[in-house]
Design a protein around this motif. Structure first.
Motif, short mmCIF file in Angstrom:
data_model
loop_
_atom_site.label_atom_id
_atom_site.label_comp_id
_atom_site.label_asym_id
_atom_site.label_seq_id
_atom_site.Cartn_x
_atom_site.Cartn_y
_atom_site.Cartn_z
N LEU A 63 -30.02 -15.22 -0.80
CA LEU A 63 -29.22 -15.17 0.42
C LEU A 63 -29.04 -13.75 0.93
CD1 LEU A 63 -26.43 -17.84 -0.17
CD2 LEU A 63 -28.30 -17.92 1.48
N ILE A 64 -28.88 -12.79 0.02
CA ILE A 64 -28.71 -11.40 0.44
C ILE A 64 -30.00 -10.88 1.06
CG2 ILE A 64 -28.37 -9.04 -0.39
CD1 ILE A 64 -26.32 -10.08 -2.33
N PHE A 65 -31.15 -11.16 0.43
CA PHE A 65 -32.43 -10.74 1.00
C PHE A 65 -32.64 -11.39 2.37
CE2 PHE A 65 -33.38 -9.09 -3.13
CZ PHE A 65 -34.41 -8.19 -2.96
N LEU A 66 -32.37 -12.70 2.45
CA LEU A 66 -32.60 -13.43 3.70
C LEU A 66 -31.71 -12.91 4.82
CD1 LEU A 66 -33.84 -15.78 5.30
CD2 LEU A 66 -32.05 -17.25 4.35
N LEU A 67 -30.41 -12.84 4.57
CA LEU A 67 -29.49 -12.39 5.61
C LEU A 67 -29.68 -10.93 5.96
CD1 LEU A 67 -26.24 -14.23 4.45
CD2 LEU A 67 -27.71 -14.83 6.38
N GLY A 68 -30.01 -10.11 4.96
CA GLY A 68 -30.28 -8.70 5.23
C GLY A 68 -31.48 -8.52 6.13
N SER A 253 -23.69 -1.37 25.79
CA SER A 253 -23.09 -0.08 25.47
C SER A 253 -23.30 0.24 24.00
CB SER A 253 -21.59 -0.11 25.78
OG SER A 253 -20.93 -1.02 24.91
N VAL A 254 -23.08 1.50 23.65
CA VAL A 254 -23.17 1.93 22.26
C VAL A 254 -22.10 1.23 21.42
CG1 VAL A 254 -22.98 3.90 20.71
CG2 VAL A 254 -24.19 4.15 22.87
N ALA A 255 -20.94 1.01 22.02
CA ALA A 255 -19.85 0.35 21.28
C ALA A 255 -20.27 -1.04 20.83
CB ALA A 255 -18.61 0.28 22.16
N LEU A 256 -20.94 -1.79 21.72
CA LEU A 256 -21.42 -3.12 21.35
C LEU A 256 -22.51 -3.04 20.30
CD1 LEU A 256 -21.54 -5.16 24.69
CD2 LEU A 256 -20.01 -5.47 22.74
N ALA A 257 -23.34 -2.01 20.39
CA ALA A 257 -24.40 -1.84 19.39
C ALA A 257 -23.81 -1.52 18.02
CB ALA A 257 -25.36 -0.75 19.83
N LEU A 258 -22.72 -0.76 18.00
CA LEU A 258 -22.08 -0.38 16.74
C LEU A 258 -21.22 -1.50 16.15
CD1 LEU A 258 -20.94 3.25 17.64
CD2 LEU A 258 -22.63 2.63 15.90
N LEU A 259 -20.80 -2.43 16.98
CA LEU A 259 -19.88 -3.47 16.53
C LEU A 259 -20.39 -4.25 15.32
CD1 LEU A 259 -17.25 -5.02 16.92
CD2 LEU A 259 -18.43 -6.47 18.61
N PRO A 260 -21.65 -4.74 15.32
CA PRO A 260 -22.11 -5.49 14.13
C PRO A 260 -22.10 -4.65 12.86
CG PRO A 260 -23.56 -5.87 16.01
CD PRO A 260 -22.65 -4.75 16.40
N LEU A 261 -22.40 -3.36 12.96
CA LEU A 261 -22.35 -2.50 11.78
C LEU A 261 -20.93 -2.41 11.25
CD1 LEU A 261 -24.63 0.48 12.91
CD2 LEU A 261 -25.28 -1.65 11.80
N GLY A 262 -19.97 -2.29 12.16
CA GLY A 262 -18.57 -2.26 11.75
C GLY A 262 -18.14 -3.56 11.12
N VAL A 263 -18.66 -4.67 11.63
CA VAL A 263 -18.32 -5.98 11.07
C VAL A 263 -18.78 -6.08 9.62
CG1 VAL A 263 -18.84 -8.45 11.20
CG2 VAL A 263 -18.25 -7.19 13.28
N VAL A 264 -20.00 -5.61 9.33
CA VAL A 264 -20.50 -5.65 7.96
C VAL A 264 -19.55 -4.91 7.03
CG1 VAL A 264 -22.35 -4.89 6.41
CG2 VAL A 264 -22.92 -5.86 8.63
N ALA A 309 -21.39 -12.83 9.10
CA ALA A 309 -20.47 -12.56 10.20
C ALA A 309 -21.08 -11.57 11.19
CB ALA A 309 -19.15 -12.01 9.65
N ALA A 310 -21.75 -10.56 10.68
CA ALA A 310 -22.37 -9.57 11.56
C ALA A 310 -23.48 -10.20 12.40
CB ALA A 310 -22.92 -8.41 10.73
N ILE A 311 -24.24 -11.11 11.81
CA ILE A 311 -25.30 -11.79 12.56
C ILE A 311 -24.71 -12.61 13.70
CG2 ILE A 311 -27.01 -13.65 12.39
CD1 ILE A 311 -27.67 -12.58 9.58
N VAL A 312 -23.62 -13.32 13.42
CA VAL A 312 -22.97 -14.12 14.47
C VAL A 312 -22.48 -13.22 15.60
CG1 VAL A 312 -20.97 -15.58 14.97
CG2 VAL A 312 -22.31 -15.97 12.89
N VAL A 313 -21.84 -12.12 15.25
CA VAL A 313 -21.34 -11.19 16.27
C VAL A 313 -22.50 -10.61 17.07
CG1 VAL A 313 -20.20 -8.96 16.61
CG2 VAL A 313 -19.23 -10.64 15.02
N LEU A 314 -23.57 -10.24 16.40
CA LEU A 314 -24.73 -9.64 17.07
C LEU A 314 -25.35 -10.61 18.06
CD1 LEU A 314 -26.70 -7.32 17.37
CD2 LEU A 314 -27.88 -8.11 15.32
#
Length: 480
Positions: A63-68, A253-264, A309-314
């Protein structure tokens, strides 16, 4: 003969993988060589030792390999990685080119983006910046490596890199294990790397050395099957997917691009220290769940939920077309298979080696090293990562064979399991960066440099700096 067989098997593993042979074939072949030299039953070890160990790794980390891989591919195809890297570089400017490239790489890889995605996105941007700043191109691979393959892969607490997740079920830890030691190691690696690169830049400018342009054709890089085979054990993403077009619109925007990283990062933190510790998980002790404990599953569960969660947000923030989303998901899912099975094959090889009577000699030598369990763990992981050319492969082999012994010795010495976790991950990310490492081979090719031109600086930032940090962490962990 048994010990010689183990050494021959390891040598064959290194040589054939370096020559581009797939690890899926090389690992079981090396295991058979080790068993043959020891006079052990070949088919029994192949089917009853090798395969269960490999399958166990797949069950634990699929699951980690797949989701990553999915997250990395979505970040790449959405244009988020390019936007973040470009923003970071524009903010710092060409006067601080090396710092800009290092921080851009660190940001995206700590946020969960695949190592090779970062290579192929940051590489061209670094090329443009180095050309504008008239810096030697031979320093590019070392600069990118410092930001992507060192402290954000093994030392920085909370990183979702597979190297930081592998020790969790062995030691009952989370990805935030030994945060003080992790931050200390990260500071040493980053400081040393920037210091050395700064001196190298100053020497180059004093000598009148500048950017010399490309001398190698990297257009067909992703089509090279030998290179593709070399990268298989070094990442959660297949280099061949880097050539696919970008089907998803760039974030607004950059903020939206950074959001998934922050979620992780945030979700991983909350799951590790708030959500899971507050849940009633006593049912895991039942026979249906194999007598599992919170410590044995919390780390993996936290990273899995964070990436999901990050995938859903992205997906929600970029809103890709259905066809584009399907193509990206298919590419990411397919790309996760080869790295997963490659590392699992190394795990199977390690299980066969550990089952050999002669392995007790190796185990006794490693465990007999002076300095305590941290020194022994660091040496064992270092040696195996160097031989396999893979941080994840060497780390897994070492822990599969010796983790219970290290846990017991650490308990006797009053050392926290989190310290074992952090020492093991940092040790895995040192001598793995020898010339035959898949990430090194790919990075040099992306930058259009040869080993002769670019490997020396890479060794300084990806080996010497982490080794210094490892020595400090082992000393502090042992004394304190």
């Amino acid at each position: 003969m048994g010990l010689l067989g183990i050494l021959v098997g390891l040598a064959g593993l290194v040589f054939l993988s370096f020559r581009g042979w797939t690890i899926l074939v090389v690992a079981p072949l090396a295991a058979l060589i080790a068993a043959l030299a020891a006079g052990e039953p070949l088919l029994a070890h192949l089917t009853l030792t090798y395969m269960p160990a490999a399958a166990g790794f797949v069950a634990q980390f699929m699951l980690i390999f797949l989701l990553g891989a999915l997250f990395g591919k979505l970040m790449e195809d959405s244009g988020s990685v390019s936007l973040i890297a470009d923003w970071m570089i524009r903010r710092l400017g060409t006067g601080r080119t090396i710092l800009a490239v290092v921080l851009a790489g660190a940001l995206v890889t700590y946020g969960g983006v695949s190592l090779f995605v970062a290579f192929f996105v940051i590489g061209p941007m670094a090329m443009q910046l180095f050309r504008q700043a008239n810096l030697p191109r031979r320093l590019m691979p070392a600069t990118i490596a410092l930001g992507t393959t060192t402290f954000t892969m093994t030392a920085l607490p909370g990183t979702p890199a597979i190297q930081n997740t592998i020790p969790m079920p062995f030691f009952g830890t989370t990805s935030f294990a030994a945060p003080v030691l992790g931050l200390l190691a990260s500071a040493i690696i980053l400081s040393f790397g920037l210091w050395w690169l700064g001196r190298a830049e100053a020497r180059a400018r004093a000598a009148g050395e500048g950017f010399d342009g490309l001398t190698a054709d990297t257009v067909a890089l992703t089509e090279d099957p030998v290179l593709r085979g070399k990268t298989a054990t070094a990442t959660g993403f297949d280099v061949s997917e880097a050539a696919l077009p970008d089907p998803v619109p760039t974030p607004a925007s950059v903020a939206l691009a950074l959001l998934p990283l922050g979620v992780v990062i945030v979700v991983n933190l909350l799951m590790s220290f708030v959500v899971l510790p507050g849940m009633d998980l006593e049912f895991l002790a039942g026979p249906q769940w194999g007598g599992a404990t919170l410590g044995s599953v919390a780390g993996v569960w936290s990273v899995v939920v964070a990436l999901a969660a990050a995938i859903v947000v992205l997906v929600a923030t970029t809103r890709p077309a259905r066809a584009a989303l399907r193509a990206t998901v298919d590419a990411g899912a397919n790309a996760s298979v080869l790295p997963l099975l490659s590392v699992a094959s190394l795990v199977g090889f390690g299980a066969v080696v550990a089952a050999m009577p002669a392995f007790q000699l190796v185990s006794d030598w490693v465990l007999g090293l002076g300095g305590g369990p941290l020194v022994s763990l660091a040496v064992a992981t270092n040696v195996l990562s160097a031989l396999t050319g893979s941080a994840s492969g060497g780390l897994t082999i070492a822990l599969e064979a010796l983790a219970p012994t290290y846990l017991a010795r650490a308990a006797e010495a009053g050392i926290d399991p989190g310290t074992l976790h952090r020492v093991a991950t940092i040790a895995a990310g040192t001598l793995d960066s020898l010339p035959h490492n898949g990430a090194v081979v790919t990075l040099l090719a992306v930058c259009g440099t040869t080993h002769r031109e670019g490997y020396g600086p890479v060794a300084m930032t990806a080996i010497v700096g982490p080794v210094i940090a490892l020595v400090v962490v082992v000393a502090v962990g042992t004394l304190v």
